[in-house]
Scaffold this active site. Sequence first.
Site: not given
Length: 387
Positions: A127-130, A246, A371-372
């Site tokens: 998965q090429g997201y970040s 998810e 979480n932020e």
Amino acid sequence: MAEQQDWNSLSDTEFRKIFRSWVDENCPMRLRNMRKQRPVFDELADWYHALADKGWLSPVWPQEYGGMGLNAAKHIIYVEEWARLGCPRIPDHGIGLVGPLLIEFGTEAQKAHYLPRILSGEDVWCQGYSEPGAGSDLASLRTAAVRDGDSFIVNGQKIWTTLAHCANWILLLTRTSRDEKVKQKGITVLLVDLTSPGVTVRPIENLRQEADFCEVFFENVRVPAENLVGEVDKGWNLAKAVLGHERIFLGAPSRPEVALSRLEQLAEARGAFADPAFVARYARLRLDLYDLGSAFERFAKQLRDDGTLGADVSVLKIFCSELYQKITEETLDIAGEEARFLDDLPTGNGEVDAMNLYLDSRALAIFGGSNEIQRTILAKAVLGLPS
């Protein structure tokens, strides 16, 4: 021949019994409760193919595409039993991300080509997201795709790309135009062959000294226009659509459950239950785990009833990840000076991977939306607070 049946017509109890029995009988013991959180495809190939042959590899794909066609209730049972039996996580980006995306938004040619190759294991996806400057704020991505005749030319970098070093395809979010006011506009989804000229994959070793993650570089990589999913500049909604369910599984109690069982095992071996202070701390963790299970069941019921989840599901991931961290911290306290070892600790009744669990618990608070970010979602979408 893959088995086909209307699994949703069975009672939850009957489906759970059938699924648990077959998986327990067929998942090799050497793969159960692996220390390695994300094994590579070659380590799991036999189990992957066994699931595919049974027709149980892709739980939510429609049966016409080789899946089980499970509704939300049965899918939750699938995930619960998988975790309960200690089965390994297979390289699942093709199953859980690319497949559903193509089934909903892909062309008939894309479905006919890619879906069977996912089930056969010929194509292993990542998965090429970040990106270095676009992690939790994914809409700030800068990897560019420029149309050039019947192709796109891609340049840029992705990072924290899970298992890219054992994949041969990547689902890539790219920037095809820029809107200064709405940065979610101008994002396009492409299917990219990682063996293409100009692609470089570099593994990144994590705290457990495993190469789960990679950075992937694209230098004038030519991608056929037929590998476009959906429409140019309208990929943001596609990317969000396949990540919907998810969110609940990131808050599933399975990780804290395993960690608490390891804490119990080590505490018994070290005599910690003779200490009233430890018993009080343990009781609090046990009660928190009960609360997490109840919260998970409440959101699961929402899925079973109408198939939708609100923004408040973000509380699950926060609760789960922070409880996981508390349990593993307590385990290190019981381990004492031996906590510094990456090796498993003997207990007389098996071994406890104290440091491995502790390091894994750090990651859960970051991946899938830190979480932020989850707290920001709750503040804006649930509490109605200003930005």
